[in-house]
Scaffold this motif. Structure first.
Motif, PDB file in Angstrom:
ATOM      1  N   GLY A   1       0.765  -1.150   0.092  1.00  0.00           N
ATOM      2  CA  GLY A   1       0.062   0.050  -0.051  1.00  0.00           C
ATOM      3  C   GLY A   1       0.811   1.123   0.000  1.00  0.00           C
ATOM      4  O   GLY A   1       1.826   1.515  -0.896  1.00  0.00           O
ATOM      5  N   ARG A   2       0.651   2.144   0.817  1.00  0.00           N
ATOM      6  CA  ARG A   2       1.483   3.265   1.224  1.00  0.00           C
ATOM      7  C   ARG A   2       2.733   3.332   1.849  1.00  0.00           C
ATOM      8  O   ARG A   2       3.791   4.085   1.889  1.00  0.00           O
ATOM      9  CB  ARG A   2       0.685   4.531   1.751  1.00  0.00           C
ATOM     10  N   TRP A   3       3.173   2.056   2.294  1.00  0.00           N
ATOM     11  CA  TRP A   3       4.160   1.827   2.897  1.00  0.00           C
ATOM     12  C   TRP A   3       5.404   1.254   2.216  1.00  0.00           C
ATOM     13  O   TRP A   3       5.129   0.321   1.368  1.00  0.00           O
ATOM     14  CB  TRP A   3       3.974   1.087   4.313  1.00  0.00           C
ATOM     15  N   ARG A   4       6.379   1.913   1.994  1.00  0.00           N
ATOM     16  CA  ARG A   4       7.651   1.590   1.280  1.00  0.00           C
ATOM     17  C   ARG A   4       8.869   1.000   2.297  1.00  0.00           C
ATOM     18  O   ARG A   4       8.998   1.675   3.496  1.00  0.00           O
ATOM     19  CB  ARG A   4       8.353   2.568   0.587  1.00  0.00           C
TER      20      ARG A   4
ATOM     21  N   ARG B   1       3.751  -1.713 -10.761  1.00  0.00           N
ATOM     22  CA  ARG B   1       4.627  -0.598 -10.950  1.00  0.00           C
ATOM     23  C   ARG B   1       6.151  -1.214 -11.051  1.00  0.00           C
ATOM     24  O   ARG B   1       7.012  -0.712 -12.015  1.00  0.00           O
ATOM     25  CB  ARG B   1       4.647  -0.039  -9.754  1.00  0.00           C
TER      26      ARG B   1
END
Length: 251
Positions: free
Chosen positions: A14-17, A47
């Protein structure tokens, strides 16, 4: 001298890298893309495939256990049948996304506890290798030499590519120093330079107890979740080029 610089990649959610994938991708020649169980999701996988295509990076599936909280590094009480299904599910997911972008999945590299469990049980390793061969017999198995995963792949008729784990300390018997023990993970650029220099010149690594361990391969693996992995990747890449080598995707 041709070197394949390989990295686990796309290991966010999700938004966590967890790493700077955008910085890593231009430096490497092959990528093990997390398939959504220990990390990764449909958008991250998409991606990563698009980025790999843009940078001419070979892609492979990096299947793990469904353990986001533990990043796939904890053993789970699951049956062999369930692990077979997990493996097929994850490879299939990446193959679907790759096909959409006109890219072929070329290899499989087990993540953490998924691989540890296979290496602790030859029958399980054999069953998993047969799953891969059944899905696509052209897939290459990435692994360390001399372990059950390698033997299983060979029995299943799969090609094997050995890996040198650049950021992990080795024991004299060729196994890795367990995570959590002092010195198990190498994240200092100068120490990495020493290791890569020795590997390029001597074809091996100095183990934690000072033994010279031969490693016959031209593929170097870097874990993206190792602190400063993008800096380490640049260190490895520059050292390969300084030695007159080229970083190229595997044949």
């Amino acid at each position: 001298m041709k070197i394949d610089l390989n990295a686990d990649i796309g290991e966010g959610f999700g938004r966590w890298r967890i790493a700077d994938d955008d910085a890593l991708m231009p430096l490497i020649s092959s990528a093990n893309i997390a398939c959504g169980y220990h990390a990764g999701d449909h958008l991250i996988m998409d991606r990563m495939v698009r980025a790999a295509k843009a940078h001419h990076v070979s892609i492979g599936a990096h299947p793990g256990l469904p353990d986001l909280m533990g990043f796939g590094r904890r053993d789970m009480a699951v049956s062999a049948e369930e692990m077979e299904a997990m493996l097929a599910y994850q490879i299939g997911a990446l193959k679907g996304i790759a096909t959409r972008h006109g890219v072929r999945v070329e290899h499989v590299s087990y993540h953490a506890a998924f691989g540890t469990m296979a290496n602790s049980d030859q029958d399980l390793a054999d069953r998993l290798a047969r799953v891969i061969a059944g899905l696509d017999s052209s897939l290459v198995m990435l692994c360390m030499a001399g372990h059950p995963i390698e033997k299983a792949a060979q029995k299943a008729g799969l090609r094997v590519r050995h890996l040198f784990l650049a950021d992990r300390a080795y024991r004299a018997d060729g196994t890795l120093v367990p995570r959590g023990q002092p010195g198990a993970v190498i994240h200092e650029p100068e120490l990495m330079r020493e290791r890569i220099g020795y590997f390029l010149k001597q074809g091996g690594v100095i183990t934690q107890d000072g033994t010279a361990l031969p490693i016959k391969t031209r593929s170097i693996l870097l874990h993206s979740d190792t602190p400063g992995s993008d800096v380490l990747a640049r260190t490895i890449a520059s050292q390969i080029m300084e030695a007159g080598g080229q970083i190229l995707r595997p044949d």
